[in-house]
Design a protein around this motif. Structure first.
Motif, PDB file in Angstrom:
ATOM      1  N   MET A 193      33.994  -7.366  40.917  1.00  0.00           N
ATOM      2  CA  MET A 193      34.764  -6.218  40.442  1.00  0.00           C
ATOM      3  C   MET A 193      35.422  -5.534  41.616  1.00  0.00           C
ATOM      4  O   MET A 193      34.969  -5.644  42.752  1.00  0.00           O
ATOM      5  N   ASP A 194      36.477  -4.815  41.310  1.00  0.00           N
ATOM      6  CA  ASP A 194      37.214  -4.056  42.310  1.00  0.00           C
ATOM      7  C   ASP A 194      36.623  -2.658  42.413  1.00  0.00           C
ATOM      8  O   ASP A 194      36.513  -1.963  41.411  1.00  0.00           O
ATOM      9  N   TYR A 195      36.258  -2.243  43.615  1.00  0.00           N
ATOM     10  CA  TYR A 195      35.718  -0.906  43.822  1.00  0.00           C
ATOM     11  C   TYR A 195      36.598  -0.130  44.799  1.00  0.00           C
ATOM     12  O   TYR A 195      37.178  -0.704  45.727  1.00  0.00           O
ATOM     13  N   TRP A 196      36.666   1.186  44.574  1.00  0.00           N
ATOM     14  CA  TRP A 196      37.458   2.069  45.423  1.00  0.00           C
ATOM     15  C   TRP A 196      36.588   3.186  45.978  1.00  0.00           C
ATOM     16  O   TRP A 196      35.731   3.735  45.278  1.00  0.00           O
ATOM     17  N   GLY A 197      36.827   3.533  47.245  1.00  0.00           N
ATOM     18  CA  GLY A 197      36.220   4.721  47.795  1.00  0.00           C
ATOM     19  C   GLY A 197      37.020   5.948  47.396  1.00  0.00           C
ATOM     20  O   GLY A 197      38.125   5.842  46.859  1.00  0.00           O
ATOM     21  N   LYS A 198      36.465   7.135  47.655  1.00  0.00           N
ATOM     22  CA  LYS A 198      37.121   8.380  47.264  1.00  0.00           C
ATOM     23  C   LYS A 198      38.287   8.746  48.152  1.00  0.00           C
ATOM     24  O   LYS A 198      39.099   9.588  47.792  1.00  0.00           O
ATOM     25  N   GLY A 199      38.395   8.148  49.308  1.00  0.00           N
ATOM     26  CA  GLY A 199      39.527   8.435  50.164  1.00  0.00           C
ATOM     27  C   GLY A 199      39.218   9.436  51.250  1.00  0.00           C
ATOM     28  O   GLY A 199      38.312  10.268  51.130  1.00  0.00           O
ATOM     29  N   THR A 200      39.998   9.342  52.306  1.00  0.00           N
ATOM     30  CA  THR A 200      39.868  10.276  53.419  1.00  0.00           C
ATOM     31  C   THR A 200      41.263  10.630  53.910  1.00  0.00           C
ATOM     32  O   THR A 200      42.145   9.776  53.989  1.00  0.00           O
ATOM     33  N   GLN A 201      41.469  11.909  54.215  1.00  0.00           N
ATOM     34  CA  GLN A 201      42.793  12.395  54.597  1.00  0.00           C
ATOM     35  C   GLN A 201      43.071  12.124  56.072  1.00  0.00           C
ATOM     36  O   GLN A 201      42.237  12.422  56.934  1.00  0.00           O
ATOM     37  N   VAL A 202      44.232  11.585  56.328  1.00  0.00           N
ATOM     38  CA  VAL A 202      44.729  11.409  57.698  1.00  0.00           C
ATOM     39  C   VAL A 202      46.021  12.205  57.816  1.00  0.00           C
ATOM     40  O   VAL A 202      46.954  11.991  57.032  1.00  0.00           O
ATOM     41  N   THR A 203      46.044  13.117  58.774  1.00  0.00           N
ATOM     42  CA  THR A 203      47.230  13.941  59.000  1.00  0.00           C
ATOM     43  C   THR A 203      47.664  13.779  60.444  1.00  0.00           C
ATOM     44  O   THR A 203      46.868  13.999  61.362  1.00  0.00           O
ATOM     45  N   VAL A 204      48.918  13.396  60.627  1.00  0.00           N
ATOM     46  CA  VAL A 204      49.467  13.197  61.965  1.00  0.00           C
ATOM     47  C   VAL A 204      50.551  14.235  62.193  1.00  0.00           C
ATOM     48  O   VAL A 204      51.569  14.251  61.478  1.00  0.00           O
TER      49      VAL A 204
END
Length: 120
Positions: A107-118
């Motif tokens: 199955m395909d799983y996704w993490g919740k994400g993390t913000q990257v700001t440049v």
């Protein structure tokens, strides 16, 4: 099964960040692992992907600047981001194709994400 991403933050243009994403739970095996990103008002796009054998593929916009790697013993995928540009600003999501038990299906799983700001 869960994916937990970390390592995002605020960095100046030209700087570096390293993202990590660890998979946990009832994992039998992990196939492809990857990173995607989504900027405000834009669709989610592939950044980089790595197979279980270590083959990699990158979006044209990050080639030569980003490096994806994985530690199979730790069920973890990394994204080393160098020479960051303001246009790299986005939420970064990890993704993994995982065979878990007791289903024994991938199955395909996704993490919740993390913000990257440049910043420029």
């Amino acid at each position: 099964v869960q994916l937990q991403a970390s390592g995002g933050g605020l960095v100046q243009a030209g700087g570096s960040l390293r993202l990590s994403c660890a998979a946990s739970g009832s994992i039998f095996s992990i196939n492809d692992m990857g990173w995607y990103r989504q900027a405000p008002g834009k669709e989610r796009q592939l950044v980089a992907i790595i197979t279980s054998g270590g083959s990699t593929n990158y979006a044209e916009s990050v080639k030569g600047r980003f490096t994806i790697s994985r530690d199979n013993a730790k069920n973890t995928v990394y994204l080393q981001m160098n020479s960051l540009k303001p246009e790299d600003t986005a939420f970064y999501y990890c993704n993994a194709d995982i065979v878990s038990f007791p289903s024994w299906h991938d199955m395909d799983y996704w993490g919740k994400g993390t913000q990257v700001t440049v910043s420029s």
